[in-house]
Scaffold this motif. Structure first.
Motif, PDB file in Angstrom:
ATOM      1  N   MET A 122      51.375 119.135  40.098  1.00 15.43           N
ATOM      2  CA  MET A 122      50.322 119.230  41.106  1.00 15.43           C
ATOM      3  C   MET A 122      48.962 119.434  40.459  1.00 15.43           C
ATOM      4  O   MET A 122      47.955 118.823  40.875  1.00 15.43           O
ATOM      5  CB  MET A 122      50.631 120.392  42.059  1.00 15.43           C
ATOM      6  CG  MET A 122      49.715 120.440  43.266  1.00 15.43           C
ATOM      7  SD  MET A 122      49.894 118.943  44.278  1.00 15.43           S
ATOM      8  CE  MET A 122      48.342 118.976  45.156  1.00 15.43           C
ATOM      9  N   ILE A 173      47.903 116.093  38.847  1.00 14.93           N
ATOM     10  CA  ILE A 173      47.574 115.082  39.857  1.00 14.93           C
ATOM     11  C   ILE A 173      46.277 115.441  40.566  1.00 14.93           C
ATOM     12  O   ILE A 173      45.412 114.589  40.796  1.00 14.93           O
ATOM     13  CB  ILE A 173      48.737 114.943  40.857  1.00 14.93           C
ATOM     14  CG1 ILE A 173      49.962 114.319  40.157  1.00 14.93           C
ATOM     15  CG2 ILE A 173      48.329 114.106  42.060  1.00 14.93           C
ATOM     16  CD1 ILE A 173      51.230 114.379  40.987  1.00 14.93           C
ATOM     17  N   TYR A 174      46.112 116.722  40.911  1.00 19.73           N
ATOM     18  CA  TYR A 174      44.909 117.133  41.636  1.00 19.73           C
ATOM     19  C   TYR A 174      43.666 116.960  40.780  1.00 19.73           C
ATOM     20  O   TYR A 174      42.603 116.547  41.275  1.00 19.73           O
ATOM     21  CB  TYR A 174      45.049 118.588  42.082  1.00 19.73           C
ATOM     22  CG  TYR A 174      44.142 118.951  43.234  1.00 19.73           C
ATOM     23  CD1 TYR A 174      44.540 118.711  44.539  1.00 19.73           C
ATOM     24  CD2 TYR A 174      42.892 119.520  43.013  1.00 19.73           C
ATOM     25  CE1 TYR A 174      43.716 119.036  45.605  1.00 19.73           C
ATOM     26  CE2 TYR A 174      42.062 119.853  44.065  1.00 19.73           C
ATOM     27  CZ  TYR A 174      42.471 119.600  45.370  1.00 19.73           C
ATOM     28  OH  TYR A 174      41.654 119.915  46.420  1.00 19.73           O
ATOM     29  N   PHE A 209      43.063 113.120  40.951  1.00 20.62           N
ATOM     30  CA  PHE A 209      42.866 112.439  42.242  1.00 20.62           C
ATOM     31  C   PHE A 209      42.355 113.382  43.332  1.00 20.62           C
ATOM     32  O   PHE A 209      42.647 113.178  44.516  1.00 20.62           O
ATOM     33  CB  PHE A 209      44.187 111.812  42.699  1.00 20.62           C
ATOM     34  CG  PHE A 209      44.717 110.756  41.783  1.00 20.62           C
ATOM     35  CD1 PHE A 209      44.134 109.499  41.743  1.00 20.62           C
ATOM     36  CD2 PHE A 209      45.795 111.023  40.953  1.00 20.62           C
ATOM     37  CE1 PHE A 209      44.625 108.514  40.898  1.00 20.62           C
ATOM     38  CE2 PHE A 209      46.294 110.039  40.097  1.00 20.62           C
ATOM     39  CZ  PHE A 209      45.701 108.786  40.060  1.00 20.62           C
ATOM     40  N   ALA A 210      41.600 114.396  42.991  1.00 19.39           N
ATOM     41  CA  ALA A 210      41.143 115.366  43.991  1.00 19.39           C
ATOM     42  C   ALA A 210      40.411 114.723  45.170  1.00 19.39           C
ATOM     43  O   ALA A 210      40.708 115.050  46.327  1.00 19.39           O
ATOM     44  CB  ALA A 210      40.263 116.419  43.327  1.00 19.39           C
ATOM     45  N   GLU A 269      40.605 111.712  46.531  1.00 17.07           N
ATOM     46  CA  GLU A 269      41.538 110.975  47.388  1.00 17.07           C
ATOM     47  C   GLU A 269      42.480 111.934  48.128  1.00 17.07           C
ATOM     48  O   GLU A 269      42.771 111.750  49.317  1.00 17.07           O
ATOM     49  CB  GLU A 269      42.359 109.999  46.550  1.00 17.07           C
ATOM     50  CG  GLU A 269      41.545 108.861  45.955  1.00 17.07           C
ATOM     51  CD  GLU A 269      41.040 109.194  44.553  1.00 17.07           C
ATOM     52  OE1 GLU A 269      40.825 110.401  44.277  1.00 17.07           O
ATOM     53  OE2 GLU A 269      40.843 108.253  43.758  1.00 17.07           O
ATOM     54  N   LEU A 270      42.963 112.960  47.455  1.00 16.03           N
ATOM     55  CA  LEU A 270      43.886 113.905  48.082  1.00 16.03           C
ATOM     56  C   LEU A 270      43.192 114.682  49.202  1.00 16.03           C
ATOM     57  O   LEU A 270      43.773 114.881  50.281  1.00 16.03           O
ATOM     58  CB  LEU A 270      44.439 114.873  47.027  1.00 16.03           C
ATOM     59  CG  LEU A 270      45.415 114.274  46.014  1.00 16.03           C
ATOM     60  CD1 LEU A 270      45.688 115.261  44.883  1.00 16.03           C
ATOM     61  CD2 LEU A 270      46.725 113.897  46.705  1.00 16.03           C
ATOM     62  N   GLU A 271      41.961 115.114  48.974  1.00 16.14           N
ATOM     63  CA  GLU A 271      41.274 115.883  50.001  1.00 16.14           C
ATOM     64  C   GLU A 271      40.833 114.989  51.159  1.00 16.14           C
ATOM     65  O   GLU A 271      40.741 115.451  52.303  1.00 16.14           O
ATOM     66  CB  GLU A 271      40.089 116.624  49.391  1.00 16.14           C
ATOM     67  CG  GLU A 271      40.542 117.694  48.398  1.00 16.14           C
ATOM     68  CD  GLU A 271      39.512 118.776  48.167  1.00 16.14           C
ATOM     69  OE1 GLU A 271      38.336 118.567  48.534  1.00 16.14           O
ATOM     70  OE2 GLU A 271      39.894 119.837  47.633  1.00 16.14           O
ATOM     71  N   ALA A 315      42.707 112.644  52.275  1.00 19.97           N
ATOM     72  CA  ALA A 315      43.939 112.449  53.050  1.00 19.97           C
ATOM     73  C   ALA A 315      44.419 113.738  53.718  1.00 19.97           C
ATOM     74  O   ALA A 315      44.929 113.707  54.840  1.00 19.97           O
ATOM     75  CB  ALA A 315      45.038 111.902  52.131  1.00 19.97           C
ATOM     76  N   PHE A 316      44.258 114.878  53.052  1.00 22.74           N
ATOM     77  CA  PHE A 316      44.872 116.115  53.540  1.00 22.74           C
ATOM     78  C   PHE A 316      43.883 117.242  53.813  1.00 22.74           C
ATOM     79  O   PHE A 316      44.288 118.355  54.127  1.00 22.74           O
ATOM     80  CB  PHE A 316      45.914 116.612  52.517  1.00 22.74           C
ATOM     81  CG  PHE A 316      47.018 115.632  52.281  1.00 22.74           C
ATOM     82  CD1 PHE A 316      47.965 115.369  53.261  1.00 22.74           C
ATOM     83  CD2 PHE A 316      47.113 114.953  51.066  1.00 22.74           C
ATOM     84  CE1 PHE A 316      48.991 114.467  53.042  1.00 22.74           C
ATOM     85  CE2 PHE A 316      48.137 114.048  50.829  1.00 22.74           C
ATOM     86  CZ  PHE A 316      49.079 113.797  51.824  1.00 22.74           C
ATOM     87  N   LEU A 365      43.635 120.733  50.552  1.00 28.73           N
ATOM     88  CA  LEU A 365      44.900 120.240  51.140  1.00 28.73           C
ATOM     89  C   LEU A 365      45.302 121.065  52.369  1.00 28.73           C
ATOM     90  O   LEU A 365      46.479 121.222  52.673  1.00 28.73           O
ATOM     91  CB  LEU A 365      46.027 120.248  50.107  1.00 28.73           C
ATOM     92  CG  LEU A 365      45.727 119.601  48.760  1.00 28.73           C
ATOM     93  CD1 LEU A 365      46.984 119.529  47.917  1.00 28.73           C
ATOM     94  CD2 LEU A 365      45.109 118.220  48.924  1.00 28.73           C
TER      95      LEU A 365
END
Length: 285
Positions: free
Chosen positions: A227, A230-231, A234-235, A237-239, A241-242, A246
């Motif tokens: 995690m 990855i974070y 891709f922080a 893109e992840l934020e 999406a979520f 997150l």
């Protein structure tokens, strides 16, 4: 000093006579009785026992007899060697009669015990140490982890909060101000031993060599590692999406009080918070 000598096998009278004789070489039993504060008959019994154990020596055949103490380095060095030999032999003998304990989990009841056992586990590692740790706990854990790394062990550190480490594989997580779930520590050593601790009051931990439980802790630490990596990459893109931190995903999975804490950290208003905490819609086949 007397208490430390009795801890090594001296009686209280033997300790007093030995120290008195160190201070007054070539003393007689009468002189030692006065300086040690003992009855003369008791002193001669004590001297006889100490002579038999090569702690003191009689140096005259005249009457009254005179005695000297063997040097502390010689006496205590011999006790040290004998104790180590007996302990090593007993470890082997007890190991031979000890039932397998790999299925057991053992509890530690306070912070000092948790720290002591964690440091021991790290120092005894022969291949790999992996941890998830708060930055504040590196005050006592960084030294043992560094020593393990310098000894050729693989060291994986997931750190929550700000810390500068120049050894091992380091994966950085959110600051402590954004951490929910409490003050936790997880440790896995050599794929054979695991420890899970909480430093919230009351502090305590469980450690185990149960293969299934060790694999669970290993997986937890690996997932934290994945995690973090990855974070970091891709922080955005992840934020997107979520949600920030997150939050949209995590509030569905956290216990309610921790979900509320996360929402307050992220800074949502009341309406948004209510939406996040609403039950997930049921999914029917």
């Amino acid at each position: 000093m007397m208490e430390r000598l009795t801890a090594l096998g001296f009686t209280s009278q033997e300790a007093r006579v030995y120290v008195a004789l160190l201070q007054q070489p070539f003393a007689t039993g009468y002189e030692l009785a006065k300086s040690a504060g003992l009855q003369r008959a008791n002193v001669y019994q004590v001297l006889s026992a100490l002579v038999d154990r090569s702690v003191v020596a009689r140096v005259s055949e005249d009457t009254p007899a005179r005695f000297v103490a063997h040097p502390p380095a010689e006496v205590l060095g011999r006790i040290k060697r004998q104790t180590a030999e007996r302990a090593d032999s007993l470890i082997a003998d007890l190991a031979a009669v000890t039932a397998p304990q790999e299925q057991a989990a053992f509890t530690l009841r306070d912070r000092a015990a948790v720290i002591d056992h964690t440091v021991t586990l790290v120092r005894e590692a022969t291949r790999r140490v992996a941890v998830c740790v708060w930055a504040s706990d590196l005050d006592w854990l960084a030294g043992p982890l560094r020593a393990a790394s310098e000894a050729g062990r693989q060291v994986v550190v997931n750190v929550f909060g700000d810390a500068e480490l120049d050894f091992g594989d380091v994966y950085r997580h959110e600051s402590l101000s954004r951490t929910v779930g409490g003050h936790l520590l997880t440790v896995a050593v050599d794929h054979t031993t695991a420890l899970v601790a909480s430093f919230d009051d009351p502090a305590g931990a469980v450690f185990t060599r149960n293969p299934a439980l060790v694999r669970v802790v290993e997986k937890l630490i690996r997932d934290e590692t994945y995690m973090a990596a990855i974070y970091e990459r891709f922080a955005p893109e992840l934020e997107a999406a979520f949600g920030p931190h997150l939050v949209n995903l995590r509030t569905r999975l956290l216990p309610p009080e921790q979900a509320q804490q996360l929402i307050s950290i992220v800074g949502f208003g009341a309406d948004s918070a209510a939406g996040l905490l609403a039950p997930s819609p049921e999914v029917h086949p």
